[in-house]
Write an enzyme that holds these catalytic residues in place. Structure first.
Site, PDB file in Angstrom:
ATOM      1  CD  GLN A  36     -14.498   6.050   6.874  1.00  0.00           C
ATOM      2  OE1 GLN A  36     -14.784   4.885   7.112  1.00  0.00           O
ATOM      3  NE2 GLN A  36     -15.197   6.780   6.027  1.00  0.00           N
ATOM      4  CG  ASN A  37      -9.113   7.882   2.659  1.00  0.00           C
ATOM      5  OD1 ASN A  37      -9.902   6.968   2.860  1.00  0.00           O
ATOM      6  ND2 ASN A  37      -9.285   8.797   1.734  1.00  0.00           N
ATOM      7  CB  VAL A  38      -4.114   4.699   6.252  1.00  0.00           C
ATOM      8  CG1 VAL A  38      -5.108   4.197   7.299  1.00  0.00           C
ATOM      9  CG2 VAL A  38      -4.100   3.751   5.054  1.00  0.00           C
TER      10      VAL A  38
ATOM     11  CG  HIS B 277      -9.986   3.917   9.999  1.00  0.00           C
ATOM     12  ND1 HIS B 277     -10.861   3.639   8.971  1.00  0.00           N
ATOM     13  CD2 HIS B 277     -10.755   3.964  11.122  1.00  0.00           C
ATOM     14  CE1 HIS B 277     -12.095   3.530   9.452  1.00  0.00           C
ATOM     15  NE2 HIS B 277     -12.062   3.730  10.745  1.00  0.00           N
TER      16      HIS B 277
ATOM     17  NE  ARG C   7      -2.715  -1.453  -0.840  1.00  0.00           N
ATOM     18  CZ  ARG C   7      -2.417  -2.661  -1.344  1.00  0.00           C
ATOM     19  NH1 ARG C   7      -2.389  -3.717  -0.581  1.00  0.00           N
ATOM     20  NH2 ARG C   7      -2.179  -2.802  -2.630  1.00  0.00           N
TER      21      ARG C   7
ATOM     22  CB  THR D 225     -16.985   6.825   3.110  1.00  0.00           C
ATOM     23  OG1 THR D 225     -17.255   5.750   4.026  1.00  0.00           O
ATOM     24  CG2 THR D 225     -17.827   8.022   3.506  1.00  0.00           C
ATOM     25  CB  SER D 226     -19.213   1.954   1.381  1.00  0.00           C
ATOM     26  OG  SER D 226     -18.313   1.504   2.383  1.00  0.00           O
TER      27      SER D 226
HETATM   28  P1  OAD Z   1     -15.173   1.663   0.652  1.00  0.00           P
HETATM   29  O1  OAD Z   1     -14.288   0.930  -0.320  1.00  0.00           O
HETATM   30  O2  OAD Z   1     -16.042   0.859   1.532  1.00  0.00           O
HETATM   31  O3  OAD Z   1     -16.100   2.698  -0.123  1.00  0.00           O
HETATM   32  C1  OAD Z   1     -15.572   3.497  -1.138  1.00  0.00           C
HETATM   33  C2  OAD Z   1     -16.621   4.472  -1.591  1.00  0.00           C
HETATM   34  O4  OAD Z   1     -16.011   5.323  -2.551  1.00  0.00           O
HETATM   35  C3  OAD Z   1     -17.847   3.843  -2.272  1.00  0.00           C
HETATM   36  O5  OAD Z   1     -19.045   4.395  -1.724  1.00  0.00           O
HETATM   37  C4  OAD Z   1     -17.676   4.235  -3.736  1.00  0.00           C
HETATM   38  O6  OAD Z   1     -18.933   4.455  -4.405  1.00  0.00           O
HETATM   39  C5  OAD Z   1     -16.925   5.551  -3.604  1.00  0.00           C
HETATM   40  N1  OAD Z   1     -16.141   5.951  -4.787  1.00  0.00           N
HETATM   41  C6  OAD Z   1     -15.592   5.206  -5.761  1.00  0.00           C
HETATM   42  N2  OAD Z   1     -14.977   5.970  -6.671  1.00  0.00           N
HETATM   43  C7  OAD Z   1     -15.110   7.255  -6.258  1.00  0.00           C
HETATM   44  C8  OAD Z   1     -14.678   8.528  -6.751  1.00  0.00           C
HETATM   45  N3  OAD Z   1     -13.970   8.639  -7.882  1.00  0.00           N
HETATM   46  N4  OAD Z   1     -15.017   9.633  -6.071  1.00  0.00           N
HETATM   47  C9  OAD Z   1     -15.744   9.556  -4.913  1.00  0.00           C
HETATM   48  N5  OAD Z   1     -16.174   8.385  -4.404  1.00  0.00           N
HETATM   49  C10 OAD Z   1     -15.861   7.253  -5.059  1.00  0.00           C
HETATM   50  O7  OAD Z   1     -14.190   2.613   1.499  1.00  0.00           O
HETATM   51  P2  OAD Z   1     -14.437   3.332   2.905  1.00  0.00           P
HETATM   52  O8  OAD Z   1     -15.871   3.678   3.081  1.00  0.00           O
HETATM   53  O9  OAD Z   1     -13.437   4.412   3.004  1.00  0.00           O
HETATM   54  O10 OAD Z   1     -10.559   0.715   7.270  1.00  0.00           O
HETATM   55  O11 OAD Z   1     -14.055   2.178   3.896  1.00  0.00           O
HETATM   56  C11 OAD Z   1     -14.043   2.422   5.275  1.00  0.00           C
HETATM   57  C12 OAD Z   1     -12.945   1.622   5.959  1.00  0.00           C
HETATM   58  O12 OAD Z   1     -13.045   0.255   5.594  1.00  0.00           O
HETATM   59  C13 OAD Z   1     -11.552   1.990   5.538  1.00  0.00           C
HETATM   60  O13 OAD Z   1     -11.041   3.110   6.230  1.00  0.00           O
HETATM   61  C14 OAD Z   1     -10.752   0.772   5.851  1.00  0.00           C
HETATM   62  C15 OAD Z   1     -11.722  -0.264   5.366  1.00  0.00           C
HETATM   63  O14 OAD Z   1     -11.674  -1.497   5.975  1.00  0.00           O
HETATM   64  C16 OAD Z   1      -9.457   0.119   7.774  1.00  0.00           C
HETATM   65  O15 OAD Z   1      -8.627  -0.487   7.116  1.00  0.00           O
HETATM   66  C17 OAD Z   1      -9.347   0.274   9.255  1.00  0.00           C
END
Ligand code: OAD
Length: 228
Positions: free
Chosen positions: A90-92, A108, A60, A176-177
């Site tokens: 939430q991004n690292v 995170h 990563r 974020t999802s």
């Molecule tokens: P997800 O992978 O769950 O969600 C990503 C989101 O980004 C989705 O809702 C997509 O629709 C959206 N997306 C995709 N392309 C995009 C773009 N070009 N512009 C804007 N949005 C876009 O990621 P997170 O919600 O960040 O934690 O996940 C939360 C946590 O789960 C992370 O911090 C990580 C993971 O496990 C740890 O590792 C502790």
């Protein structure tokens, strides 16, 4: 604070960095499809096989070193001219900081840091050149671990994050999802008077009062700025 600028709080997730070439977790071909999350990103996984976890985060880091902030990150930073801007991510990755954002809270953890297993207060910033080879697992005589909040661990920065959201005039969720708690619950701490936005091309279901901008981070930020 201490001025009369409006306070705008961004809550960002992996989609914020997607246009920089960083993979999200749960989209098609996302990271968790290719790497079992409980092996590479949980406390148990690290206890079972630390080498695998070090290797995963080093990959990563290599991806991050090749990436640049995108227009979305830049527009968030530029808003500091007119607003008190707080980024809770939430991004690292460090793309918000590299785009110029001054107030970034990492819920995170941070990819480019590791910390001592025997003394949590000893946090080390990794040098980019150290990433190229095998991951460093011993620094200054301490065994280290990624400075990442693993699944099964508490999220120590959630309380300061809640305090920031409680004082917001505007909250903007980006990419974020909204499935991982406690981060996903932060929006509910916004004051009733706050304006709420959510930029995501494939948004989760959110309350009616949230103004959804169904676009990617860069285009979505341009649209947001028109609406502010
Ligand atoms: P997800 O992978 O769950 O969600 C990503 C989101 O980004 C989705 O809702 C997509 O629709 C959206 N997306 C995709 N392309 C995009 C773009 N070009 N512009 C804007 N949005 C876009 O990621 P997170 O919600 O960040 O934690 O996940 C939360 C946590 O789960 C992370 O911090 C990580 C993971 O496990 C740890 O590792 C502790």
């Amino acid at each position: 604070m201490g001025n009369d600028k409006k306070k705008i709080v961004f809550l960002t997730g992996a989609g914020m960095s997607a246009e920089s070439g960083i993979k999200t977790f749960r989209d098609t071909n996302g990271l968790w499809e290719n790497y079992p999350v409980m092996d590479v990103a949980s406390a148990d996984g690290f206890a079972r096989n630390p080498a695998l976890v070090h290797q995963f985060y080093n990959m990563r880091r290599a991806d991050l070193l090749k990436a640049q902030p995108n227009d979305g990150h830049r527009l968030v930073a530029e808003l500091e001219k007119d607003y008190d801007v707080y980024v809770i991510t939430q991004n690292v990755d460090n793309l918000h900081e590299r785009a110029g954002s001054s107030n970034v809270l990492h819920l995170h953890g941070e990819l480019m840091k590791v910390r001592a297993l025997d003394d949590e207060s000893k946090v080390y910033e990794l040098k980019p050149e150290a990433i190229e080879t095998t991951p460093e697992t011993i620094i200054d005589g301490h065994h280290v671990r990624p400075h990442i909040v693993f699944f099964q661990e508490a999220v120590p920065m959630i309380e300061p994050a809640i305090d920031i959201v409680k004082q917001a005039d505007i909250v903007v969720v980006i990419g974020t999802s909204l499935v991982v708690y406690p981060a996903a619950g932060l929006l509910s701490f916004a004051p009733p008077s706050a304006r709420l936005f959510y930029i995501d091309p494939n948004p989760a279901v959110v309350p009616n009062r949230v103004n959804v901008i169904k676009k990617g981070a860069s285009e979505g930020m341009k649209e947001l700025i028109k609406q502010l």
